[in-house]
Design a protein around this motif. Sequence first.
Motif, PDB file in Angstrom:
ATOM      1  N   TYR A  21      46.039  45.816 -47.824  1.00 32.83           N
ATOM      2  CA  TYR A  21      47.057  45.514 -48.831  1.00 32.83           C
ATOM      3  C   TYR A  21      47.330  44.026 -48.937  1.00 32.83           C
ATOM      4  N   GLU A  35      47.090  58.419 -54.851  1.00 31.23           N
ATOM      5  CA  GLU A  35      47.098  57.570 -53.651  1.00 31.23           C
ATOM      6  C   GLU A  35      47.306  56.108 -54.037  1.00 31.23           C
ATOM      7  N   GLU A  38      50.962  55.475 -55.005  1.00 28.78           N
ATOM      8  CA  GLU A  38      51.813  55.350 -53.808  1.00 28.78           C
ATOM      9  C   GLU A  38      51.663  53.964 -53.197  1.00 28.78           C
ATOM     10  N   ASP A  39      50.414  53.475 -53.107  1.00 29.39           N
ATOM     11  CA  ASP A  39      50.160  52.141 -52.558  1.00 29.39           C
ATOM     12  C   ASP A  39      50.852  51.073 -53.395  1.00 29.39           C
ATOM     13  N   LYS A  41      53.473  51.433 -55.276  1.00 28.01           N
ATOM     14  CA  LYS A  41      54.924  51.559 -55.132  1.00 28.01           C
ATOM     15  C   LYS A  41      55.406  50.901 -53.837  1.00 28.01           C
ATOM     16  N   HIS A  42      54.651  51.039 -52.755  1.00 23.11           N
ATOM     17  CA  HIS A  42      55.057  50.500 -51.457  1.00 23.11           C
ATOM     18  C   HIS A  42      54.654  49.042 -51.221  1.00 23.11           C
ATOM     19  N   HIS A  43      53.582  48.606 -51.843  1.00 29.17           N
ATOM     20  CA  HIS A  43      53.070  47.263 -51.543  1.00 29.17           C
ATOM     21  C   HIS A  43      53.070  46.326 -52.750  1.00 29.17           C
TER      22      HIS A  43
END
Length: 175
Positions: A21, A35, A38-39, A41-43
């Motif tokens: 990331y 997937e 989600e990545d 959204k978080h990073h």
Amino acid sequence: MSEEKLYAVKNDRGQWADPGYTFGSGAWVTPDKAEREEDAKHHGGHVVMLVEEPEKVVITKEQAKIVENARDAEYPATYISDHSYADEERLIINAYVNGYIVVKEKKYLVYKVLGGKQKHEQFAQAYRSSIYPGTVSWILNNEVTNRSFAQFTEAEIEHYGLQDCEKEEVTDDAD
């Protein structure tokens, strides 16, 4: 072209997310869109679908002229339909949309040997008539000459009914 879609995460500066990331020039792609969402959204960043470039269509020089003229036409599809045969219309439309490569058609010298196996053979060579456009004339000679007006494609040989003649492939563009 593969039907499987691939997704990656890209930030607002145009950099791609790698497996750690870290945003930079390398992209980590997977076919799992959820997937990647989600990545993102978080990073940070957003999900981008990678699309393969379609293969270019192989067409003749005459078909390429139709494609280029269609680009300038008010109604390109109508232009293509009006200027192509039904069996090539889909090919030309695909070339218009996806790009194209012009295939260089083989050209042939067409002639008949006259007088059998004599010491001094004569040839009757076919060429495009300058007096009667759209027709073929013959010239008598002691050798077959490689001139542009005497070169024919396979389609032209069939069109002019020259299939029963000898033919020799032209190996260069010399006139």
